[in-house]
Design an enzyme around this catalytic site. Structure first.
Site, mmCIF file in Angstrom:
data_model
loop_
_atom_site.group_PDB
_atom_site.id
_atom_site.type_symbol
_atom_site.label_atom_id
_atom_site.label_comp_id
_atom_site.label_asym_id
_atom_site.label_seq_id
_atom_site.Cartn_x
_atom_site.Cartn_y
_atom_site.Cartn_z
ATOM 1 N N ASP A 45 0.773 -1.251 -0.140
ATOM 2 C CA ASP A 45 -0.042 0.060 -0.040
ATOM 3 C C ASP A 45 0.771 1.110 -0.143
ATOM 4 O O ASP A 45 1.935 1.307 0.565
ATOM 5 C CB ASP A 45 -0.916 -0.036 1.210
ATOM 6 C CG ASP A 45 -1.992 0.663 1.112
ATOM 7 O OD1 ASP A 45 -2.297 1.598 0.195
ATOM 8 O OD2 ASP A 45 -3.051 0.880 1.994
ATOM 9 N N CYS A 87 -6.772 3.459 -3.434
ATOM 10 C CA CYS A 87 -6.993 2.003 -2.817
ATOM 11 C C CYS A 87 -8.015 1.101 -3.540
ATOM 12 O O CYS A 87 -7.519 0.127 -4.500
ATOM 13 C CB CYS A 87 -7.182 2.262 -1.437
ATOM 14 S SG CYS A 87 -5.875 2.956 -0.601
ATOM 15 N N ARG A 91 -7.439 -1.983 -6.413
ATOM 16 C CA ARG A 91 -7.466 -3.312 -6.039
ATOM 17 C C ARG A 91 -8.615 -4.160 -7.017
ATOM 18 O O ARG A 91 -8.349 -5.162 -7.253
ATOM 19 C CB ARG A 91 -7.796 -3.549 -4.441
ATOM 20 C CG ARG A 91 -6.779 -3.012 -3.426
ATOM 21 C CD ARG A 91 -7.227 -2.542 -2.186
ATOM 22 N NE ARG A 91 -5.900 -1.780 -1.846
ATOM 23 C CZ ARG A 91 -5.010 -2.169 -1.026
ATOM 24 N NH1 ARG A 91 -5.166 -3.520 -0.746
ATOM 25 N NH2 ARG A 91 -4.018 -1.477 -0.589
#
Length: 539
Positions: A45, A87, A91
């Site tokens: 991350d 994020c 993903r």
């Protein structure tokens, strides 16, 4: 430095690399493995391209010795990009092989989100699960935590981790942050009614939960023991799958760099970039690297020649966190920073999406090799399925490409065009307003991201677009002159391809739409009667 950490000075790395390169000239042992391969996908991350030592040998850092070794023994990809610069969209694209405008996920889900990645989307673990794989996930999910949207309902047989980012809930001993978040015990009845505390970036209403499968096993969790819990789970999964003789997918999503986690530093701890606390970030990076090393060692001890390990990042550094943010390397987005505002996470400047990437597979991927092919995290989906012998579903369109020949045979041909979606800074979420074509990159919109210090660049729409030549100007400082033949040829080519893709998406019957509704009752809570949902650890 922890015991057993590989020490690889620059000269030793170069000598070892030469030896590996000589050995690797014989190439992979075979095109097809004798049995279905195992896959370990490690997603870091908020990691910067420059955080991988092997990407910047001249810096002479030693923060990622295990990843450096993996690069020397495998393939380092220097032009690899996260599918988005934040994020959830990144993903979702990795697990579906599709842009956010197709899979529906164009911005982040929150603590109170009712839904997640649309149920109409088919995920990588679902397809491998049907093909006989054991599928497991460890770490940050961030694609919906309620009911059918949770990991064990999206193709994973096992899950251990945090349903969202590690700063989206309070802990008793918080990680390093800017501004610093308060511990859970600081919040009284009046404060916990609020969604966030006065700092704005710290969630306070609930304790950060640790979930195993579909059960909250600890709330708030202990951030400082989380790495060891993840390590134990990962090694157990690898060992058990080997004992059963079952191929596996292990997806590990590590949030070490989102909110750095590191042991307390002494006053004389080393720092970088003139930041007094940058040693915190480096220590957290070393802890992440050590976990990668433990996972690599476990895979080598069980099924060394039949396991692909693929390490990459979900987006670039969170620049507004200042000394707690990573390094973009030479990709500084100088055109933007000269006008104010950030040029990393949430933006479509190179620092926002060019991420460190390494692939390792003894006997299959030639050692000590480098690829400059233009690749994306979306390519993991079709590549892994191809290597597993699983056919892509024919009822939908994909944006990722099969990179098997790049990994195994040294081909350098990647995407002809790659689109970078708006990811929370300028423009509408998910819109494809930045385009890469070979050495050129066009921006139709810029600005609106916060830099260290709080300055936010003004949003600007560009018609005609800004176009940079990344081979001559990797810092994205000086755009091409619109009057030149080079500019006009590139602009026309990019405009045609962009129009074609947008039409393709507009006519795609498999496009999904995410449900972004929220409700406070959707927040994960093991005991509503307790402040911040506190409950004792299970097991």
């Amino acid at each position: 430095m922890a015991e057993g950490t590989p020490q690889l000075p620059l000269a030793a790395m170069l000598l070892f690399g030469l030896l590996l390169h000589t050995v690797s000239q014989h190439g992979p042992t075979a095109d097809k493995p004798k049995e279905k391969p195992n896959f370990i996908i490690i997603l870091a991350d908020d990691i910067g391209w420059g955080d991988l030592d092997a990407n910047q040998l001249e810096e002479r850092a030693n923060n990622t010795p295990y990843l450096n070794l993996m690069a020397l023994q495998g393939l380092r990809m220097t032009d690899f990009h996260s599918p988005a610069s934040t994020c959830s969209p990144s993903r979702a694209a990795i697990l579906t092989g599709r842009y956010g405008l197709r899979n529906g996920v164009t911005h982040n889900f929150g603590v109170n989100s009712l839904a997640g990645l649309p149920l109409s989307e088919v995920t990588l673990p679902q397809l491998l699960q049907k093909a006989g794989y054991h599928t497991a996930m460890i770490g940050k999910w961030h694609l919906g935590h309620n009911g059918l949207y949770s990991p064990t309902n999206r193709g994973f047989d096992y899950y251990l981790g945090i349903p969202f980012s590690n700063d989206m809930g309070c802990t008793d001993i918080p990680g390093y942050n800017l501004p610093q978040c308060l511990p859970c015990d600081s919040y009284g009845p009046q404060v916990i009614r609020l969604k966030r505390n006065i700092h704005g970036g710290c969630y306070s209403r609930i304790g950060l939960p640790l979930i195993e499968n579909s059960t909250i096993v600890e709330q708030p969790l202990d951030l400082w023991t989380l790495t060891e819990q993840y390590k134990s789970a990962a090694l157990r999964i690898i060992h058990n799958a080997s004992e059963r003789g079952q191929p596996y997918l292990l997806y590990i999503a590590l949030a070490h760099m989102h909110v750095p986690l590191a042991p307390p530093l002494s006053p004389d701890a080393p720092t970088t970039d003139n930041h007094p606390n940058s040693g915190v970030y480096a220590a957290s990076l070393r802890e992440l690297d050590s976990l990668v090393g433990a996972i690599k060692n476990a895979s080598e001890a069980t099924d060394r020649d039949n396991t692909l390990i693929w390490f990459t990042g979900d987006n670039g550094p969170w620049e507004q966190k200042c000394q707690y943010a990573g390094s973009v390397g030479p990709f500084r987005g100088k055109w933007q920073t000269s006008k104010g505002g950030g040029s990393a996470k949430r933006t479509t400047w190179e620092g926002g999406h060019r991420v460190p990437t390494v692939a390792y597979w003894p006997g299959r991927i030639p050692a000590n090799t480098t690829s400059s092919a233009l690749l994306s995290g979306m390519d993991i989906f079709p590549t892994v399925l191809s290597l597993a012998g699983v056919t892509l579903p024919s009822d939908r369109r994909y944006d990722g490409i099969d990179a098997t020949n790049i990994l195994l045979h040294g081909e350098q041909l990647g995407h002809e065009f790659l689109f970078h979606p708006n990811s929370g800074a300028a423009g509408r979420f998910g819109d494809l307003q930045t385009v890469r074509s070979g050495r050129h990159k066009a921006f139709y919109i810029t600005g609106a991201a916060e830099a260290c210090g709080g300055e936010t660049g003004k949003q600007q729409v560009h018609d005609p677009p800004l176009i940079f030549d990344l081979e001559r100007d990797e810092a994205e400082e000086t755009p091409l002159d619109v009057k030149t033949t080079e500019y006009q040829v590139v602009a026309e080519r990019i405009a045609r391809r962009r129009e074609k893709l947008l039409w393709d998406i507009a006519t795609d019957k498999s496009v999904s739409i995410a449900d972004y509704r929220t409700d406070e009752s959707a927040a994960p809570c093991c005991d509503l009667t307790q402040t911040v949902c506190r409950c004792p650890r299970l097991g």
